[in-house]
Design an enzyme around this catalytic site. Structure first.
Site, PDB file in Angstrom:
ATOM      1  N   ARG A   1       0.618 -15.148 -12.021  1.00  0.00           N
ATOM      2  CA  ARG A   1       0.557 -14.334 -13.244  1.00  0.00           C
ATOM      3  C   ARG A   1       0.758 -15.161 -14.510  1.00  0.00           C
ATOM      4  O   ARG A   1       0.548 -14.644 -15.612  1.00  0.00           O
ATOM      5  CB  ARG A   1       1.563 -13.176 -13.182  1.00  0.00           C
ATOM      6  CG  ARG A   1       3.019 -13.592 -13.177  1.00  0.00           C
ATOM      7  CD  ARG A   1       3.938 -12.366 -13.214  1.00  0.00           C
ATOM      8  NE  ARG A   1       5.336 -12.733 -13.150  1.00  0.00           N
ATOM      9  CZ  ARG A   1       6.333 -11.937 -13.501  1.00  0.00           C
ATOM     10  NH1 ARG A   1       6.086 -10.711 -13.931  1.00  0.00           N
ATOM     11  NH2 ARG A   1       7.584 -12.341 -13.402  1.00  0.00           N
TER      12      ARG A   1
ATOM     13  N   HIS B   1       0.766  -5.330  -9.504  1.00  0.00           N
ATOM     14  CA  HIS B   1       1.961  -4.670 -10.062  1.00  0.00           C
ATOM     15  C   HIS B   1       1.538  -3.714 -11.188  1.00  0.00           C
ATOM     16  O   HIS B   1       1.899  -3.902 -12.363  1.00  0.00           O
ATOM     17  CB  HIS B   1       2.861  -5.799 -10.592  1.00  0.00           C
ATOM     18  CG  HIS B   1       4.261  -5.458 -10.953  1.00  0.00           C
ATOM     19  ND1 HIS B   1       4.609  -4.472 -11.853  1.00  0.00           N
ATOM     20  CD2 HIS B   1       5.440  -6.016 -10.553  1.00  0.00           C
ATOM     21  CE1 HIS B   1       5.929  -4.441 -11.996  1.00  0.00           C
ATOM     22  NE2 HIS B   1       6.451  -5.376 -11.212  1.00  0.00           N
TER      23      HIS B   1
ATOM     24  N   GLU C   1       2.817  -0.066  -7.218  1.00  0.00           N
ATOM     25  CA  GLU C   1       2.339  -1.403  -6.875  1.00  0.00           C
ATOM     26  C   GLU C   1       1.903  -1.509  -5.416  1.00  0.00           C
ATOM     27  O   GLU C   1       2.638  -1.079  -4.527  1.00  0.00           O
ATOM     28  CB  GLU C   1       3.472  -2.415  -7.119  1.00  0.00           C
ATOM     29  CG  GLU C   1       4.090  -2.286  -8.496  1.00  0.00           C
ATOM     30  CD  GLU C   1       5.419  -3.021  -8.618  1.00  0.00           C
ATOM     31  OE1 GLU C   1       5.604  -4.052  -7.955  1.00  0.00           O
ATOM     32  OE2 GLU C   1       6.277  -2.552  -9.383  1.00  0.00           O
TER      33      GLU C   1
HETATM   34  O1  TA6 Z   1       8.286  -4.526  -8.915  1.00  0.00           O
HETATM   35  C1  TA6 Z   1       9.508  -4.167  -9.420  1.00  0.00           C
HETATM   36  C2  TA6 Z   1      10.176  -5.386  -9.992  1.00  0.00           C
HETATM   37  O2  TA6 Z   1      10.272  -6.385  -9.011  1.00  0.00           O
HETATM   38  C3  TA6 Z   1      11.536  -4.977 -10.578  1.00  0.00           C
HETATM   39  O3  TA6 Z   1      12.616  -5.401  -9.792  1.00  0.00           O
HETATM   40  C4  TA6 Z   1      11.522  -5.472 -11.993  1.00  0.00           C
HETATM   41  O4  TA6 Z   1      12.276  -6.583 -12.200  1.00  0.00           O
HETATM   42  C5  TA6 Z   1      10.025  -5.655 -12.252  1.00  0.00           C
HETATM   43  O5  TA6 Z   1       9.390  -5.936 -11.047  1.00  0.00           O
HETATM   44  C6  TA6 Z   1       9.580  -6.564 -13.364  1.00  0.00           C
HETATM   45  O6  TA6 Z   1       9.769  -7.908 -13.065  1.00  0.00           O
HETATM   46  P1  TA6 Z   1       9.500  -9.024 -14.166  1.00  0.00           P
HETATM   47  O7  TA6 Z   1       9.700 -10.324 -13.476  1.00  0.00           O
HETATM   48  O8  TA6 Z   1       8.078  -8.816 -14.635  1.00  0.00           O
HETATM   49  O9  TA6 Z   1      10.481  -8.769 -15.275  1.00  0.00           O
END
Ligand code: TA6
Length: 287
Positions: free
Chosen positions: A94, A163, A262
């Site tokens: 990403r 996501h 997701e």
């Molecule tokens: O998919 C959920 C998650 O893993 C949460 O735990 C939260 O932290 C989110 O993704 C966003 O993660 P990021 O690394 O983009 O801040």
């Protein structure tokens, strides 16, 4: 996100242009069936709006679009792992620059193909040879497929997630359903009623969700269907008040208009032998 506002830098076809926005190059699709925007940084879908309908993908108004950190909102491609399985969190895909490989179009829509292969930088954090392709199919629905191929000569273990941040009218009225009978939260397995509403942070890994998960959004008077394949879990996330206020790239109250659903492979449970491929996909459809 209004894809028409960005200055065009290249015209690739009647339906596909490239434009620049802050530090990122964006492939813009404007087709009678839908519009879409995809950043080459991260192979990150920023927008998908079927013709005559509201935007389906949520973007943070405070997202960093400089190309120096992962973009908040859209569809981050978390790969080759999900979450904090290793550093960086959610993998390096990403925050890598992908290559525009191909675009194809007809009266039904447009397919964009982006690719990423290993480099000295990726091998420094993950010492493997790979080829990843993200196919983005823009029709009256959005289909995103991540095809991972092991181009090395020893087995690799991968996880990840598409996501997706969905654009909703009001999180307090939203229900996500078809989620199956179990989820993992904070490392603990719990029984599930198969649906969830929101009145606090939700960060759950649903291990037995149906192939199609439904998001009921009465505020926007619509349902979003999210159909996943190649996954072993559906992750549902809303950060709620305190966490979104603590994040520099989210406005304090912006958790009210988003929910992540997701298509995920957690625990790096896909093993690819030399030459093998795996496809993880998600389809977003507004009803
Ligand atoms: O998919 C959920 C998650 O893993 C949460 O735990 C939260 O932290 C989110 O993704 C966003 O993660 P990021 O690394 O983009 O801040």
């Amino acid at each position: 996100m209004d894809v028409n506002q960005f200055p065009t830098t290249a015209v690739l076809s009647d339906y596909v242009t490239v434009c620049e926005l802050d530090g990122i190059k964006v492939v813009r699709v404007v087709h009678p069936k839908a519009t879409a925007a995809i950043s080459l940084f991260g192979a990150h879908v920023l927008s998908f709006q079927p013709s005559g309908k509201k935007e389906t993908i949520w973007m943070s108004e405070k997202a960093d679009l400089s190309g120096s950190k992962a973009i908040r909102g859209g569809i981050p491609v978390c790969w080759p792992w999900f979450g904090k399985a290793a550093e960086p969190s959610h993998g390096f895909a990403r925050s890598s620059e992908w290559t525009l490989n191909e675009h194809r179009e007809n009266e039904d829509g447009v397919i964009i193909s982006l690719t990423l292969t290993d480099t000295a930088d990726t091998r420094a954090v993950w010492p493997h040879a790979f080829h990843a392709e993200l196919l983005i199919e823009v029709t009256n629905t959005l289909k995103v497929s991540l095809i991972s191929t092991n181009t090395g000569d020893t087995p690799i273990q991968i996880g990840g997630a598409l996501h997706t941040y969905l654009n909703i009218g009001d999180i307090t009225e939203t229900t996500v359903s078809e989620l199956g009978n179990e989820y993992i939260e904070g490392g603990v397995r719990k029984p599930s009623s198969g649906h969830t509403r929101f009145n606090q942070e939700v960060d759950r890994i649903y291990t037995h969700a149906n192939e199609t998960v439904m998001v009921e959004d009465p505020s926007f008077q619509r349902r979003l269907a999210v159909t996943n394949q190649g996954h072993n879990a559906v992750v549902v996330w809303n950060p709620w008040k305190a966490l979104s206020a603590s994040m520099g790239d989210m406005a304090d109250d912006s958790y009210q208009t988003m929910v992540c659903v997701e298509s995920a492979v957690y625990d790096r449970s896909v093993v690819l032998n030399a030459g093998e491929s795996h496809t993880l996909s998600t389809v977003v459809s507004a009803q």
